[in-house]
Design an enzyme around this catalytic site. Sequence first.
Site, mmCIF file in Angstrom:
data_model
loop_
_atom_site.group_PDB
_atom_site.id
_atom_site.type_symbol
_atom_site.label_atom_id
_atom_site.label_comp_id
_atom_site.label_asym_id
_atom_site.label_seq_id
_atom_site.Cartn_x
_atom_site.Cartn_y
_atom_site.Cartn_z
ATOM 1 N N GLU A 1 6.216 27.987 -0.924
ATOM 2 C CA GLU A 1 5.095 27.225 -0.367
ATOM 3 C C GLU A 1 5.449 26.751 1.045
ATOM 4 O O GLU A 1 6.521 26.183 1.254
ATOM 5 C CB GLU A 1 4.842 26.016 -1.271
ATOM 6 C CG GLU A 1 3.654 25.179 -0.877
ATOM 7 C CD GLU A 1 3.506 23.939 -1.767
ATOM 8 O OE1 GLU A 1 4.539 23.342 -2.136
ATOM 9 O OE2 GLU A 1 2.372 23.565 -2.082
ATOM 10 N N ASP B 1 3.459 7.414 -0.725
ATOM 11 C CA ASP B 1 4.519 7.952 0.117
ATOM 12 C C ASP B 1 4.766 6.983 1.279
ATOM 13 O O ASP B 1 3.828 6.367 1.797
ATOM 14 C CB ASP B 1 4.098 9.326 0.650
ATOM 15 C CG ASP B 1 5.275 10.063 1.246
ATOM 16 O OD1 ASP B 1 5.780 10.983 0.576
ATOM 17 O OD2 ASP B 1 5.696 9.718 2.369
ATOM 18 N N LYS C 1 3.111 3.941 -6.275
ATOM 19 C CA LYS C 1 4.083 4.059 -5.193
ATOM 20 C C LYS C 1 3.578 5.143 -4.239
ATOM 21 O O LYS C 1 3.718 6.334 -4.498
ATOM 22 C CB LYS C 1 5.469 4.445 -5.735
ATOM 23 C CG LYS C 1 6.535 4.274 -4.664
ATOM 24 C CD LYS C 1 7.612 5.319 -4.701
ATOM 25 C CE LYS C 1 7.182 6.653 -4.223
ATOM 26 N NZ LYS C 1 6.793 6.745 -2.798
ATOM 27 N N GLU D 1 1.138 17.079 -11.129
ATOM 28 C CA GLU D 1 0.391 18.019 -10.287
ATOM 29 C C GLU D 1 1.325 18.413 -9.159
ATOM 30 O O GLU D 1 1.668 17.586 -8.311
ATOM 31 C CB GLU D 1 -0.877 17.350 -9.751
ATOM 32 C CG GLU D 1 -1.804 16.834 -10.839
ATOM 33 C CD GLU D 1 -2.397 17.920 -11.711
ATOM 34 O OE1 GLU D 1 -2.411 19.098 -11.294
ATOM 35 O OE2 GLU D 1 -2.817 17.603 -12.834
ATOM 36 N N CYS E 1 -2.549 21.000 -1.655
ATOM 37 C CA CYS E 1 -1.900 21.755 -2.749
ATOM 38 C C CYS E 1 -2.737 22.931 -3.189
ATOM 39 O O CYS E 1 -2.197 23.927 -3.664
ATOM 40 C CB CYS E 1 -1.641 20.816 -3.915
ATOM 41 S SG CYS E 1 -3.114 19.944 -4.453
HETATM 42 P P1 NAD Z 1 7.652 15.123 -2.632
HETATM 43 O O1 NAD Z 1 7.892 15.597 -4.008
HETATM 44 O O2 NAD Z 1 8.776 15.109 -1.688
HETATM 45 O O3 NAD Z 1 7.068 13.629 -2.644
HETATM 46 C C1 NAD Z 1 5.998 13.253 -3.459
HETATM 47 C C2 NAD Z 1 6.173 11.809 -3.880
HETATM 48 O O4 NAD Z 1 7.382 11.700 -4.624
HETATM 49 C C3 NAD Z 1 6.326 10.828 -2.717
HETATM 50 O O5 NAD Z 1 5.695 9.631 -3.048
HETATM 51 C C4 NAD Z 1 7.817 10.616 -2.639
HETATM 52 O O6 NAD Z 1 8.160 9.380 -2.090
HETATM 53 C C5 NAD Z 1 8.193 10.665 -4.089
HETATM 54 N N1 NAD Z 1 9.600 11.004 -4.345
HETATM 55 C C6 NAD Z 1 10.433 11.722 -3.589
HETATM 56 N N2 NAD Z 1 11.649 11.814 -4.187
HETATM 57 C C7 NAD Z 1 11.560 11.135 -5.346
HETATM 58 C C8 NAD Z 1 12.457 10.874 -6.427
HETATM 59 N N3 NAD Z 1 13.687 11.324 -6.423
HETATM 60 N N4 NAD Z 1 12.013 10.148 -7.466
HETATM 61 C C9 NAD Z 1 10.743 9.706 -7.501
HETATM 62 N N5 NAD Z 1 9.847 9.907 -6.517
HETATM 63 C C10 NAD Z 1 10.247 10.623 -5.460
HETATM 64 O O7 NAD Z 1 6.434 15.996 -2.106
HETATM 65 P P2 NAD Z 1 5.891 16.085 -0.630
HETATM 66 O O8 NAD Z 1 6.629 17.141 0.067
HETATM 67 O O9 NAD Z 1 5.849 14.762 0.005
HETATM 68 O O10 NAD Z 1 4.388 16.534 -0.943
HETATM 69 C C11 NAD Z 1 3.976 17.818 -0.835
HETATM 70 C C12 NAD Z 1 4.050 18.551 -2.166
HETATM 71 O O11 NAD Z 1 3.147 17.963 -3.089
HETATM 72 C C13 NAD Z 1 3.646 19.986 -2.064
HETATM 73 O O12 NAD Z 1 4.497 20.790 -2.835
HETATM 74 C C14 NAD Z 1 2.247 20.002 -2.647
HETATM 75 O O13 NAD Z 1 1.836 21.251 -3.137
HETATM 76 C C15 NAD Z 1 2.338 18.966 -3.693
HETATM 77 N N6 NAD Z 1 1.011 18.424 -4.027
HETATM 78 C C16 NAD Z 1 0.444 18.791 -5.194
HETATM 79 C C17 NAD Z 1 -0.836 18.333 -5.530
HETATM 80 C C18 NAD Z 1 -1.509 18.769 -6.812
HETATM 81 O O14 NAD Z 1 -2.532 18.211 -7.156
HETATM 82 N N7 NAD Z 1 -0.989 19.754 -7.509
HETATM 83 C C19 NAD Z 1 -1.514 17.500 -4.650
HETATM 84 C C20 NAD Z 1 -0.894 17.154 -3.460
HETATM 85 C C21 NAD Z 1 0.380 17.607 -3.152
#
Ligand code: NAD
Length: 541
Positions: free
Chosen positions: A409, A206, A204, A277, A311
Amino acid sequence: MCKADRGAKRKATYMQVGSAARRASGKMDETLLERLKGRVTLAGGGHDEIEVEAPFTGEILGSVPWGTADDVREAVRRARAAQRLWAQTSFEERARIFMRFHDLVLERQDEVLDTLQLESGKARGHAFEEVLDVAIVARYYARTAKGHLRPRRRQGAFPLLTSTREYHHPKGVAGFIVPWNYPLTLAVTDAIPALMAGNAAVVKPDAQTPFSALWAAAILEEAGLPRDLFGIVTGRGAELGAPLIETVDFLMFTGSTATGRTVAAQAAKRLIDYSMELGGKNAMLVLEDADLEKAAEGAVRACFSNVGQLCISIERLFVHDSLFDRFAERFAEKTRALRLGGTLDYSAQMGSLVSRKQLDTVERHVQDAVEKGAAVLTGGRPRPDLGPYFYEPTILTGTTAEMTLFAEETFGPVVSLQRFSSVDEAVEKANDSPYGLNFSVWTGDEARGKKLATRLEAGTVNVNEAYAAAWGSTDAPMGGFKDSGVGRRHGAHGIQKYTESQTVAVQRLLPAAPPPGMGAERYARIATAALKVLSRLPGLK
Ligand code: NAD
């Protein structure tokens, strides 16, 4: 139309985008768009569409089906059926497909570089990092999966009497929830080890960035992967997350810590395993013996790659007192010299933030810091002249614990520059965070850097590099301490986690209990004596 003409026509479209008309960057190749959309797994027809914005211009790039819980269930059903056959294939057969995929990704990189840039707003150099990463991970697991998963002889319960082996079986269907910041890498590189281990994958992406994942699905199919083994459902995370977690056998989640907690609770209810992650508030330490020029250059990469929407990028930069002023000056100069832009070529070094939401967060964090007394060394402004979500790379000094960005962050091109006078102080400040993802240490003394690294509470530490050295070391685990994650990607763990390990022990000659005719008390005495002898045998674990 011959192939060359088609190429010329496509180039013309993109050159237009690259030179003047950012307006045109909202117009991705229509045929490619339609082809990619066709890769979405759907349970039936009649879907609403979700529009995808091109961050360079704010225009609509295209749309994808607004997936439902039924679509997720259908994708998992098909994946499960395909997995049964896939699990029978040899590692060699799987490796051939992933090496073909590796070659195709490199050959067709222009197509996906355009797609990545258009849907995420990133500079081409940062889009290329994704291509590189996908190729490296495909090669790595194609070459190593068999070794990581081969049956292994283990020490048996009773020396000579018990023959024990460990096996790894695929879990079945793994689900992947992927963020928008590295939409190709994060949709594919975690799925590759799952697939190499004999699982199917349902991804899934984004909703802001579905096309790169769909491109990868098309290329995987071209490389020979059965279609349903890598299913993609597009739509909203909050709607598709729960049905995915309800039907898969393993969940790989990459995203924010807040969402991570929600999905972990859902996975826990079903007792399925997961790996996460999550976010970071990464620190970089510049010691007094660091090469100032290299450290300043490294800091630019560390803080502003992918507009800081990475990240593992650095948002807290600690510099030793003795070189703080000179470092700040060189770092600011190099930051000011960064070329910002939204062109589909390598001319810009930094692209746009992905969305209005990200821009709002960055503006809010900087404004709050400035109102509470932080000074802007450089940047600190949006750049609407370049596109709706562009923001200047920003260095702040004088940040304090009352400011939102001090501990939270930002996930944008903003770093706070702070001083330290002793290494102990730097370590304490760096570790003073609920996160622990990726840190960076700069020093002229490699041995000192390595020793210091082990005192830092982060899953990866780069010495004299920003993030790519540790991330690119695919043979070693990558993940987070504390609130930055659960589990690891890459290396042996990055593939073994997609398997159920099984121990098979064969008992010979005597039972693993008192032999017939021997009383329990005598058995206990003999076993105690035997244990004492065994504990003195050097080869025994
Ligand atoms: P997010 O948590 O809002 O979204 C991430 C994913 O989760 C998306 O696909 C989104 O559609 C999905 N999602 C959102 N709500 C959900 C729910 N209730 N149930 C299931 N899935 C859901 O994160 P974001 O703001 O889009 O991304 C940025 C964040 O991701 C930052 O905190 C960043 O540090 C982190 N990140 C971490 C890594 C790593 O390897 N550690 C890599 C990339 C991004």
